[in-house]
Design an enzyme around this catalytic site. Structure first.
Site, PDB file in Angstrom:
ATOM      1  CB  CYS A  78       6.030   2.261  -1.011  1.00 53.83           C
ATOM      2  SG  CYS A  78       5.052   3.721  -0.799  1.00 53.83           S
ATOM      3  CD  GLU A  79      10.720   6.721   2.618  1.00 56.44           C
ATOM      4  OE1 GLU A  79      11.367   6.178   3.527  1.00 56.44           O
ATOM      5  OE2 GLU A  79      11.147   7.664   1.941  1.00 56.44           O
ATOM      6  CG  HIS A  80       6.220   8.094  -0.201  1.00 52.36           C
ATOM      7  ND1 HIS A  80       6.882   7.898  -1.398  1.00 52.36           N
ATOM      8  CD2 HIS A  80       7.009   8.909   0.532  1.00 52.36           C
ATOM      9  CE1 HIS A  80       7.999   8.584  -1.391  1.00 52.36           C
ATOM     10  NE2 HIS A  80       8.109   9.208  -0.244  1.00 52.36           N
ATOM     11  CG  HIS A  81       1.281   5.400  -0.713  1.00 45.68           C
ATOM     12  ND1 HIS A  81       2.266   5.730  -1.610  1.00 45.68           N
ATOM     13  CD2 HIS A  81       0.350   6.374  -0.776  1.00 45.68           C
ATOM     14  CE1 HIS A  81       1.951   6.866  -2.216  1.00 45.68           C
ATOM     15  NE2 HIS A  81       0.799   7.284  -1.730  1.00 45.68           N
ATOM     16  CD  GLN A 119      12.472   1.199  -8.432  1.00 45.19           C
ATOM     17  OE1 GLN A 119      11.244   1.084  -8.346  1.00 45.19           O
ATOM     18  NE2 GLN A 119      13.105   1.062  -9.583  1.00 45.19           N
ATOM     19  CG  HIS A 147       6.519   1.210  -6.927  1.00 44.92           C
ATOM     20  ND1 HIS A 147       7.183   1.746  -5.848  1.00 44.92           N
ATOM     21  CD2 HIS A 147       7.466   0.936  -7.859  1.00 44.92           C
ATOM     22  CE1 HIS A 147       8.477   1.821  -6.123  1.00 44.92           C
ATOM     23  NE2 HIS A 147       8.680   1.343  -7.338  1.00 44.92           N
ATOM     24  CB  CYS A 149       1.504   3.068  -3.583  1.00 44.40           C
ATOM     25  SG  CYS A 149       3.080   3.494  -4.324  1.00 44.40           S
TER      26      CYS A 149
END
Ligand code: ZN
Length: 192
Positions: A78-81, A119, A147, A149
């Site tokens: 996941c590119e956010h976390h 995703q 996920h 995260c």
């Protein structure tokens, strides 16, 4: 361009931020190089090109039914976390003239999964690639994933599954095609 040793140094800094004075202990000594090495595999998708994966196609010889590869397991980040998310992809198309080796459908999933991702983007990009390179009557991509995260931080939900889908061509236009696809995805496996 960041070199491999610069990336390792950055990991050392992060370890120091997390661990403080304990950074010298044995278990952490080679962690920076191990982490950067593992990224070669985890982020291998950046070195792959969809046109090359889907380059060699075959004559469909009049076959005009659904081609489905289901339960393609994948691991992504996941590119956010920077947390992992893992799940299964179901990839289908209905050929017009060209079919592709079935393993290439799994490879195109990995190509997009092995990057910093969300995703939704993986789902869309797989469908785009099949549309571009096979020009099929329809393309369908369904992804189910859990996920990291969501599981270990924030709302801490262990069992929630996120589903995304991209329906193109006949799978978008025709209920019958979508229904047949969903039956194939849900049908009992031959042997497990
Ligand atoms: Zn996340």
């Amino acid at each position: 361009m960041v070199s491999e040793s610069e990336a390792q140094e950055a990991i050392s800094t992060i370890l120091e931020y997390i661990e403080g004075d304990g950074i010298g202990r044995e278990g952490l000594l080679n962690t920076p190089s191990r982490v950067v090495n593992s990224w070669k595999e985890i982020f291998a998708g950046y070195r792959q090109i969809p046109a090359e994966v889907l380059e060699s196609t075959f004559n469909a010889e009049g076959y005009d039914g659904i081609v489905l590869l289901r339960d393609i397991e994948f691991h992504s980040t996941c590119e956010h976390h920077l947390q992992p998310f893992t799940g299964r992809a179901h990839v289908a198309y209905i050929p017009v003239e060209r079919i592709v080796g079935i393993s290439k459908l799994a490879r195109i999933v990995d190509l997009h999964a092995r990057r910093l991702q969300n995703q939704e983007r993986i789902t869309k990009c797989i469908a785009d690639d099949l549309e571009t390179h096979l020009k099929p009557l329809g393309t369908a991509v369904i992804i189910e994933a859990s996920h990291g995260c969501m599981q270990c931080r924030g709302v801490k939900k262990q069992n929630s599954i996120m589903t995304t889908s991209a329906m193109r061509g006949v799978f978008f236009d025709k209920n019958e095609a979508r229904t047949e696809l969903m039956q194939l995805i849900r049908s009992a496996p031959l042997s497990r």
